[in-house]
Design a protein around this motif. Structure first.
Motif, PDB file in Angstrom:
ATOM      1  N   CYS A  33       0.951  -1.461   0.147  1.00  0.00           N
ATOM      2  CA  CYS A  33       0.036  -0.152  -0.267  1.00  0.00           C
ATOM      3  C   CYS A  33       1.021   0.859  -0.071  1.00  0.00           C
ATOM      4  CB  CYS A  33      -0.639   0.141   0.929  1.00  0.00           C
ATOM      5  SG  CYS A  33      -0.321   0.160   3.031  1.00  0.00           S
ATOM      6  N   SER A  34       0.147   2.390   0.075  1.00  0.00           N
ATOM      7  CA  SER A  34       0.819   3.578  -0.581  1.00  0.00           C
ATOM      8  C   SER A  34       2.200   4.249   0.829  1.00  0.00           C
ATOM      9  CB  SER A  34      -0.040   4.891  -0.422  1.00  0.00           C
ATOM     10  OG  SER A  34      -0.730   5.332   0.183  1.00  0.00           O
ATOM     11  N   ARG A  35       1.608   3.058   2.140  1.00  0.00           N
ATOM     12  CA  ARG A  35       2.656   4.226   3.057  1.00  0.00           C
ATOM     13  C   ARG A  35       3.322   3.111   3.424  1.00  0.00           C
ATOM     14  NH1 ARG A  35      -0.546   6.042   7.150  1.00  0.00           N
ATOM     15  NH2 ARG A  35      -2.792   6.558   6.511  1.00  0.00           N
ATOM     16  N   SER A  36       3.267   2.053   2.826  1.00  0.00           N
ATOM     17  CA  SER A  36       3.725   0.687   3.280  1.00  0.00           C
ATOM     18  C   SER A  36       5.341   1.275   2.329  1.00  0.00           C
ATOM     19  CB  SER A  36       3.705  -0.781   2.429  1.00  0.00           C
ATOM     20  OG  SER A  36       4.814  -1.037   2.360  1.00  0.00           O
ATOM     21  N   ARG A  37       6.789   0.702   3.660  1.00  0.00           N
ATOM     22  CA  ARG A  37       8.484   1.223   3.155  1.00  0.00           C
ATOM     23  C   ARG A  37       8.921  -0.121   2.772  1.00  0.00           C
ATOM     24  NH1 ARG A  37       5.407   4.817   2.045  1.00  0.00           N
ATOM     25  NH2 ARG A  37       5.917   6.857   2.042  1.00  0.00           N
ATOM     26  N   ILE A  38       8.323  -1.254   3.023  1.00  0.00           N
ATOM     27  CA  ILE A  38       8.658  -2.324   2.997  1.00  0.00           C
ATOM     28  C   ILE A  38       9.764  -3.073   1.840  1.00  0.00           C
ATOM     29  CG2 ILE A  38       8.395  -5.105   2.667  1.00  0.00           C
ATOM     30  CD1 ILE A  38       5.495  -3.989   4.586  1.00  0.00           C
ATOM     31  N   PHE A  39       9.580  -2.537   0.897  1.00  0.00           N
ATOM     32  CA  PHE A  39      10.376  -3.207  -0.498  1.00  0.00           C
ATOM     33  C   PHE A  39      11.462  -1.560  -0.647  1.00  0.00           C
ATOM     34  CE2 PHE A  39       6.991  -5.576  -0.818  1.00  0.00           C
ATOM     35  CZ  PHE A  39       7.277  -7.568  -1.427  1.00  0.00           C
ATOM     36  N   LYS A  40      11.176  -0.407  -0.396  1.00  0.00           N
ATOM     37  CA  LYS A  40      12.301   0.676  -0.188  1.00  0.00           C
ATOM     38  C   LYS A  40      13.077   0.091   1.023  1.00  0.00           C
ATOM     39  CE  LYS A  40      12.213   4.113  -1.071  1.00  0.00           C
ATOM     40  NZ  LYS A  40      11.947   5.721  -0.948  1.00  0.00           N
ATOM     41  N   GLN A  41      12.795  -0.832   2.193  1.00  0.00           N
ATOM     42  CA  GLN A  41      13.934  -1.056   3.175  1.00  0.00           C
ATOM     43  C   GLN A  41      15.174  -2.060   2.477  1.00  0.00           C
ATOM     44  OE1 GLN A  41      10.221  -2.236   5.691  1.00  0.00           O
ATOM     45  NE2 GLN A  41      11.883  -2.275   7.294  1.00  0.00           N
ATOM     46  N   MET A  42      13.964  -3.364   1.739  1.00  0.00           N
ATOM     47  CA  MET A  42      15.063  -3.859   1.145  1.00  0.00           C
ATOM     48  C   MET A  42      16.083  -3.015   0.286  1.00  0.00           C
ATOM     49  SD  MET A  42      12.555  -6.195   0.353  1.00  0.00           S
ATOM     50  CE  MET A  42      11.015  -7.548   1.049  1.00  0.00           C
ATOM     51  N   GLU A  43      15.163  -2.271  -0.258  1.00  0.00           N
ATOM     52  CA  GLU A  43      16.721  -1.540  -1.581  1.00  0.00           C
ATOM     53  C   GLU A  43      17.400  -0.971  -0.767  1.00  0.00           C
ATOM     54  OE1 GLU A  43      14.048   1.800  -3.432  1.00  0.00           O
ATOM     55  OE2 GLU A  43      16.127   2.619  -4.587  1.00  0.00           O
ATOM     56  N   ASN A  44      17.137  -0.258   0.235  1.00  0.00           N
ATOM     57  CA  ASN A  44      17.593   0.351   0.870  1.00  0.00           C
ATOM     58  C   ASN A  44      19.082   0.083   2.047  1.00  0.00           C
ATOM     59  OD1 ASN A  44      17.052   3.138   0.614  1.00  0.00           O
ATOM     60  ND2 ASN A  44      16.274   3.262   2.711  1.00  0.00           N
ATOM     61  N   GLY A  45      18.811  -1.556   1.915  1.00  0.00           N
ATOM     62  CA  GLY A  45      19.896  -2.212   2.896  1.00  0.00           C
ATOM     63  C   GLY A  45      20.630  -2.472   1.471  1.00  0.00           C
ATOM     64  N   VAL A  46      20.702  -2.842   0.210  1.00  0.00           N
ATOM     65  CA  VAL A  46      22.216  -2.102  -0.710  1.00  0.00           C
ATOM     66  C   VAL A  46      22.682  -1.212  -0.092  1.00  0.00           C
ATOM     67  CG1 VAL A  46      22.833  -2.468  -3.207  1.00  0.00           C
ATOM     68  CG2 VAL A  46      21.027  -4.129  -2.740  1.00  0.00           C
ATOM     69  N   TYR A  47      22.200  -0.266   0.209  1.00  0.00           N
ATOM     70  CA  TYR A  47      22.925   0.967  -0.014  1.00  0.00           C
ATOM     71  C   TYR A  47      23.506   1.002   1.171  1.00  0.00           C
ATOM     72  CZ  TYR A  47      20.723   1.426  -4.482  1.00  0.00           C
ATOM     73  OH  TYR A  47      21.238   1.386  -5.641  1.00  0.00           O
ATOM     74  N   ILE A  48      23.399   0.845   2.591  1.00  0.00           N
ATOM     75  CA  ILE A  48      23.658   0.935   3.599  1.00  0.00           C
ATOM     76  C   ILE A  48      25.367  -0.396   3.583  1.00  0.00           C
ATOM     77  CG2 ILE A  48      22.127  -0.938   5.599  1.00  0.00           C
ATOM     78  CD1 ILE A  48      23.088   2.258   5.924  1.00  0.00           C
ATOM     79  N   ARG A  49      24.717  -1.730   3.224  1.00  0.00           N
ATOM     80  CA  ARG A  49      25.756  -2.554   3.224  1.00  0.00           C
ATOM     81  C   ARG A  49      27.221  -2.303   2.788  1.00  0.00           C
ATOM     82  NH1 ARG A  49      19.888  -6.432   4.149  1.00  0.00           N
ATOM     83  NH2 ARG A  49      20.679  -6.484   6.267  1.00  0.00           N
ATOM     84  N   MET A  50      27.309  -1.261   1.698  1.00  0.00           N
ATOM     85  CA  MET A  50      27.844  -0.225   0.804  1.00  0.00           C
ATOM     86  C   MET A  50      28.751   0.244   2.052  1.00  0.00           C
ATOM     87  SD  MET A  50      26.204   0.094  -3.201  1.00  0.00           S
ATOM     88  CE  MET A  50      27.764   1.211  -3.413  1.00  0.00           C
ATOM     89  N   ALA A  51      27.890   0.584   2.633  1.00  0.00           N
ATOM     90  CA  ALA A  51      28.377   1.941   3.365  1.00  0.00           C
ATOM     91  C   ALA A  51      29.044   1.106   4.419  1.00  0.00           C
ATOM     92  CB  ALA A  51      27.591   3.060   3.683  1.00  0.00           C
ATOM     93  N   ILE A  52      28.392   0.181   5.450  1.00  0.00           N
ATOM     94  CA  ILE A  52      29.659  -0.842   6.082  1.00  0.00           C
ATOM     95  C   ILE A  52      30.303  -1.109   5.772  1.00  0.00           C
ATOM     96  CG2 ILE A  52      28.296  -2.866   7.929  1.00  0.00           C
ATOM     97  CD1 ILE A  52      25.564  -1.981   7.918  1.00  0.00           C
ATOM     98  N   LEU A  53      30.030  -2.198   5.413  1.00  0.00           N
ATOM     99  CA  LEU A  53      31.730  -2.939   4.156  1.00  0.00           C
ATOM    100  C   LEU A  53      32.507  -1.854   4.047  1.00  0.00           C
ATOM    101  CD1 LEU A  53      30.066  -4.709   1.352  1.00  0.00           C
ATOM    102  CD2 LEU A  53      31.024  -5.756   2.679  1.00  0.00           C
ATOM    103  N   THR A  54      32.276  -0.086   3.566  1.00  0.00           N
ATOM    104  CA  THR A  54      33.018   0.448   3.609  1.00  0.00           C
ATOM    105  C   THR A  54      34.050   1.067   5.011  1.00  0.00           C
ATOM    106  OG1 THR A  54      31.455   2.355   2.838  1.00  0.00           O
ATOM    107  CG2 THR A  54      33.148   1.347   1.139  1.00  0.00           C
ATOM    108  N   TYR A  55      33.348   1.402   5.790  1.00  0.00           N
ATOM    109  CA  TYR A  55      33.515   1.614   6.728  1.00  0.00           C
ATOM    110  C   TYR A  55      34.577   0.787   7.483  1.00  0.00           C
ATOM    111  CZ  TYR A  55      32.792   2.248  11.977  1.00  0.00           C
ATOM    112  OH  TYR A  55      32.860   2.327  13.381  1.00  0.00           O
ATOM    113  N   VAL A  56      34.335  -0.590   7.575  1.00  0.00           N
ATOM    114  CA  VAL A  56      34.925  -1.524   7.848  1.00  0.00           C
ATOM    115  C   VAL A  56      36.030  -1.848   7.231  1.00  0.00           C
ATOM    116  CG1 VAL A  56      33.216  -2.980   9.209  1.00  0.00           C
ATOM    117  CG2 VAL A  56      33.765  -3.637   7.537  1.00  0.00           C
ATOM    118  N   LEU A  57      36.055  -1.835   6.617  1.00  0.00           N
ATOM    119  CA  LEU A  57      37.244  -2.185   5.391  1.00  0.00           C
ATOM    120  C   LEU A  57      38.204  -0.428   5.887  1.00  0.00           C
ATOM    121  CD1 LEU A  57      36.920  -3.099   1.982  1.00  0.00           C
ATOM    122  CD2 LEU A  57      37.744  -4.418   3.840  1.00  0.00           C
ATOM    123  N   GLU A  58      37.890   0.814   6.064  1.00  0.00           N
ATOM    124  CA  GLU A  58      38.590   1.433   6.429  1.00  0.00           C
ATOM    125  C   GLU A  58      38.569   1.965   7.664  1.00  0.00           C
ATOM    126  OE1 GLU A  58      36.930   5.599   4.981  1.00  0.00           O
ATOM    127  OE2 GLU A  58      36.038   4.164   3.652  1.00  0.00           O
TER     128      GLU A  58
END
Ligand code: CP
Length: 301
Positions: free
Chosen positions: A263-288
């Motif tokens: 439904c229009s107020r659901s962000r459930i699939f947006k959460q999954m999309e955001n999972g990719v970008y936050i995990r990129m951030a986490i990976l570069t954070y720990v590698l640094e």
């Protein structure tokens, strides 16, 4: 050197920096022009976390190493420790681990000399899920202060509830819990409210799955939705701007009416999309953090 194990190890400033970094990675492609190996060791089932870490690694140009416990030497009795030590020995630069034990990190943290990212620890913590939930809320509201967030469902068996409740509270949100009898967790000191009480004043309704695999016996769920879940009637009483989150997988018709998942107020699939970008951030954070790369090596591409 710290592994990425708990949301509690990050300061509010570090959380904000990771959120901003994820937004940058979402807007523009970045990669690391250096051969690096990331091993994804999942001892519990996963779709989202495993696949989004894999996509995050490949977007950054890392070589993603897959591991399947059922066809590995785990079947010959090899321990978690020896499996992880093997990946370190053969040249993995970073490990992403999910395991059913709450404290699997304790036998690894002192003896493994490459960064480990917690991709789910039993009922204890799921920090990368927490970070993607925070990113989704941050994109929506641009802040956490004074947001009313209710976390609803099987709180007792949920690692997501534990990571999220503490992080949201620390970032200034007002956290409430809502659970069916037996699903409360006394270790979390937040007010319990019924769904009918929470719905009209909350800005974020964060639903959780019933974690059948962590229960001693099968629970009957035929009346769960009407008693404790997000029905269409309850959704109609949410504030106009309020949003629905769910870490998924979803039990459609149990914790949420199936028609509300998209439904229009659901962000459930947006959460999954955001999972990719936050995990990129986490990976570069720990590698640094571990000195494996420095920031100047992360190139726009
Ligand atoms: N939210 C989450 O952890 O999903 P998976 O179990 O599919 O990884």
């Amino acid at each position: 050197m710290n592994h990425f194990i708990s949301i509690n190890q990050l300061s509010n400033e570090q959380i904000t920096r990771l959120l901003e970094k994820a937004k940058t990675y979402k807007a523009t492609n970045y990669a690391i022009p250096k051969q690096l190996f990331a091993a994804n060791l999942f001892f519990e089932p996963s779709t989202r976390t495993k696949m989004s870490f894999t996509v995050a690694e490949r977007k950054l140009g890392l070589e993603a190493l897959d591991f399947y416990p059922e066809s590995s030497s785990i079947q010959k009795g090899e321990s978690l420790y020896d499996t992880v030590k093997t990946f370190e020995s053969i040249g993995a630069d970073v490990l992403v681990i999910r395991h059913q034990a709450d404290d699997w990190i304790s036998e690894l943290e002192q003896s493994i000399n490459i960064p480990i990212i917690n991709a789910g620890a039993g009922k204890a913590e799921h920090p990368s899920q927490c970070m993607l939930d925070l990113l989704t809320i941050y994109e929506e509201y641009g802040r956490f202060e004074n947001l009313n967030v209710v976390i609803v469902g099987d709180i007792k068996h949920s690692r997501v509830a534990k990571s999220n409740a503490h992080a949201l509270k620390r970032l200034g949100a007002n956290v409430f819990l809502s659970a069916a009898p037996g699903y409360e967790d006394e270790s979390l000191e937040y007010p319990y409210v019924s769904m009918d009480e929470a719905i009209p004043f909350c800005d974020v309704v964060m639903l959780l799955r019933i974690q059948h695999e962590r229960h001693d016996e099968k629970h009957e769920t035929s009346s769960y939705l009407t008693q404790f879940g997000l029905t269409k009637e309850r959704e109609s009483k949410m504030q106009k701007h309020a949003i629905i989150l769910h870490p998924a997988p979803i039990n459609r018709g149990v914790e949420i009416d199936g028609d509300l998942v998209e439904c229009s107020r659901s962000r459930i699939f947006k959460q999954m999309e955001n999972g990719v970008y936050i995990r990129m951030a986490i990976l570069t954070y720990v590698l640094e953090e571990w000195g494996i790369i420095d920031e100047s090596l992360i190139k726009e591409c």
